[in-house]
Design a protein around this motif. Structure first.
Motif, PDB file in Angstrom:
ATOM      1  N   UNK A  33       0.848  -1.195   0.000  1.00  0.00           N
ATOM      2  CA  UNK A  33       0.000   0.000   0.000  1.00  0.00           C
ATOM      3  C   UNK A  33       0.878   1.238   0.000  1.00  0.00           C
ATOM      4  N   UNK A  34       0.591   2.162  -0.911  1.00  0.00           N
ATOM      5  CA  UNK A  34       1.265   3.460  -0.928  1.00  0.00           C
ATOM      6  C   UNK A  34       0.196   4.534  -0.739  1.00  0.00           C
ATOM      7  N   UNK A  35       0.319   5.250   0.356  1.00  0.00           N
ATOM      8  CA  UNK A  35      -0.652   6.271   0.751  1.00  0.00           C
ATOM      9  C   UNK A  35      -0.167   7.623   0.233  1.00  0.00           C
ATOM     10  N   UNK A  36      -0.900   8.194  -0.720  1.00  0.00           N
ATOM     11  CA  UNK A  36      -0.493   9.475  -1.304  1.00  0.00           C
ATOM     12  C   UNK A  36      -1.365  10.602  -0.772  1.00  0.00           C
ATOM     13  N   UNK A  37      -0.732  11.724  -0.544  1.00  0.00           N
ATOM     14  CA  UNK A  37      -1.418  12.952  -0.152  1.00  0.00           C
ATOM     15  C   UNK A  37      -0.686  14.126  -0.768  1.00  0.00           C
ATOM     16  N   UNK A  38      -1.396  15.234  -0.972  1.00  0.00           N
ATOM     17  CA  UNK A  38      -0.771  16.429  -1.498  1.00  0.00           C
ATOM     18  C   UNK A  38      -0.119  17.256  -0.406  1.00  0.00           C
ATOM     19  N   UNK A  39       0.756  18.143  -0.808  1.00  0.00           N
ATOM     20  CA  UNK A  39       1.457  18.984   0.154  1.00  0.00           C
ATOM     21  C   UNK A  39       0.483  19.915   0.875  1.00  0.00           C
ATOM     22  N   UNK A  40      -0.358  20.617   0.112  1.00  0.00           N
ATOM     23  CA  UNK A  40      -1.319  21.521   0.735  1.00  0.00           C
ATOM     24  C   UNK A  40      -2.328  20.752   1.574  1.00  0.00           C
ATOM     25  N   UNK A  41      -2.764  19.632   1.065  1.00  0.00           N
ATOM     26  CA  UNK A  41      -3.764  18.826   1.763  1.00  0.00           C
ATOM     27  C   UNK A  41      -3.242  18.283   3.090  1.00  0.00           C
ATOM     28  N   UNK A  42      -2.021  17.757   3.104  1.00  0.00           N
ATOM     29  CA  UNK A  42      -1.491  17.129   4.313  1.00  0.00           C
ATOM     30  C   UNK A  42      -1.057  18.140   5.366  1.00  0.00           C
ATOM     31  N   UNK A  43      -0.714  19.347   4.921  1.00  0.00           N
ATOM     32  CA  UNK A  43      -0.290  20.384   5.874  1.00  0.00           C
ATOM     33  C   UNK A  43      -1.408  21.373   6.185  1.00  0.00           C
ATOM     34  N   UNK A  44      -2.529  21.278   5.442  1.00  0.00           N
ATOM     35  CA  UNK A  44      -3.688  22.159   5.639  1.00  0.00           C
ATOM     36  C   UNK A  44      -3.307  23.637   5.530  1.00  0.00           C
ATOM     37  N   UNK A  45      -2.480  23.973   4.549  1.00  0.00           N
ATOM     38  CA  UNK A  45      -2.070  25.366   4.346  1.00  0.00           C
ATOM     39  C   UNK A  45      -3.048  26.059   3.397  1.00  0.00           C
ATOM     40  N   UNK A  46      -4.277  26.218   3.853  1.00  0.00           N
ATOM     41  CA  UNK A  46      -5.313  26.881   3.073  1.00  0.00           C
ATOM     42  C   UNK A  46      -5.448  28.335   3.528  1.00  0.00           C
ATOM     43  N   UNK A  47      -5.878  29.216   2.644  1.00  0.00           N
ATOM     44  CA  UNK A  47      -6.107  30.609   3.065  1.00  0.00           C
ATOM     45  C   UNK A  47      -7.251  30.683   4.071  1.00  0.00           C
ATOM     46  N   UNK A  48      -7.166  31.651   4.983  1.00  0.00           N
ATOM     47  CA  UNK A  48      -8.203  31.814   6.007  1.00  0.00           C
ATOM     48  C   UNK A  48      -9.423  32.509   5.420  1.00  0.00           C
ATOM     49  N   UNK A  49     -10.591  32.236   6.008  1.00  0.00           N
ATOM     50  CA  UNK A  49     -11.817  32.907   5.574  1.00  0.00           C
ATOM     51  C   UNK A  49     -12.995  31.960   5.569  1.00  0.00           C
ATOM     52  N   UNK A  50     -14.148  32.486   5.134  1.00  0.00           N
ATOM     53  CA  UNK A  50     -15.369  31.702   5.032  1.00  0.00           C
ATOM     54  C   UNK A  50     -15.464  31.106   3.626  1.00  0.00           C
ATOM     55  N   UNK A  51     -15.660  29.794   3.553  1.00  0.00           N
ATOM     56  CA  UNK A  51     -15.686  29.123   2.255  1.00  0.00           C
ATOM     57  C   UNK A  51     -16.896  28.199   2.175  1.00  0.00           C
TER      58      UNK A  51
END
Length: 301
Positions: A214-232
């Protein structure tokens, strides 16, 4: 996209020293999956055993007969090529966030493993799966053995697009219906799916005597949760469910904890069933993952 990287000559030269860590001989006794020994026409001497009527006379050891006055057979380890399937999750979640190129990472890893497997003339193929409108879409290349045919994978790998739902169990159903001999199956996914489905699917692959990795893949932004702040307003890529959420430091921390929880659970499932588990988080880490992480985990050597 990152999947094209797997066909660049400079990148392939870096893979040339790696060999798939796969099991080439298996016991035939029920309930055992450990590396075993079989009598075959290989060139590596294995052991001796007493002759019994019906045994192949080609394996009689006449030197042992001269010394011991007993008929003995020399056994050899069988030479076996192994079928290798890189099974890539192509569901909608693999396409998000777009900047992470998570599907490109998964396809590049799958193609890289196919290239490495061809070094030993193993039969390798790449498959992609996703559920569309209640029907499993499972597509796979033909099996190829020789490095000269590696570029035949390129058109398939570069044509895969993310879409639909993740249903690993349904994909395994399609795989097992093909009734291929037991080989190596490498499942590459973000595993953003029901854990019971994952465990059941992996258990059935193991029960069919496949060597499962099994190889578990995740994205950089997804795994670190570096999303812009605000209401979405957020829409689930697979179910279509829409909800509003506020992104900020607390939400980011909660998202990171959730990713860790998912990874821990998938790792635990793999450990319980003697399945090799590896993480590939971040498309920028492709080369380090192939050269450093996979050898440490026994997927390549």
């Amino acid at each position: 996209m990152l999947e094209a990287r797997a066909f660049e000559p400079e990148y392939l030269r870096k893979l040339d020293r790696l060999v798939l860590g796969i099991k080439r001989a298996r016991t035939v006794r029920a309930g055992q999956r450990a590396l075993g020994r079989v009598q075959g026409l290989g060139i590596e001497p294995e052991n001796f055993k007493d002759y019994a009527p019906g045994d192949d006379l080609r394996f009689l050891d006449w030197n042992a007969f001269a010394r011991l006055d007993e008929l003995m057979l020399r056994t050899y380890r069988a030479d076996r090529q192994v079928e290798v399937t890189a099974l890539v999750d192509a569901s909608a979640s693999m396409g998000l966030p777009e900047r992470d190129d998570k599907l490109g990472l998964a396809l590049a890893i799958g193609a890289s493993l196919a290239y490495i497997g061809m070094a030993d003339n193993d039969a390798v193929r790449i498959g992609a799966f996703a559920m569309h409108r209640g029907a499993m879409k499972f597509e796979a290349t033909q099996f190829h053995r020789r490095r000269e045919s590696y570029l035949n994978f390129k058109s398939f790998v570069t044509s895969v697009r993310a879409g639909g739902e993740t249903r690993l169990g349904a994909a395994v159903d399609e795989l097992l219906l093909q009734r291929r001999p037991a080989g190596t199956v490498v499942v590459i996914s973000d595993f953003l799916v029901n854990e019971l489905d994952v465990e059941d699917a992996l258990k059935r692959l193991v029960a069919a005597r496949h060597d499962v990795k099994v190889i578990h893949v995740m994205g950089e932004q997804e795994s670190t949760a570096t999303y812009p702040s605000g209401l979405f307003r957020v829409r689930d890529a697979e179910t279509g469910e829409v909800r509003e959420t506020v992104l900020g430091p607390a939400t980011a921390a909660a998202l990171r904890r959730n990713i860790e929880k998912i990874a821990d659970r998938i790792r635990a499932i793999c450990t319980a069933h003697a399945i090799t588990y590896a993480q590939a988080f971040g498309a920028g880490n492709l080369e380090n993952f192939m050269k450093r992480e996979l050898p440490l985990l026994g997927i390549v050597r």
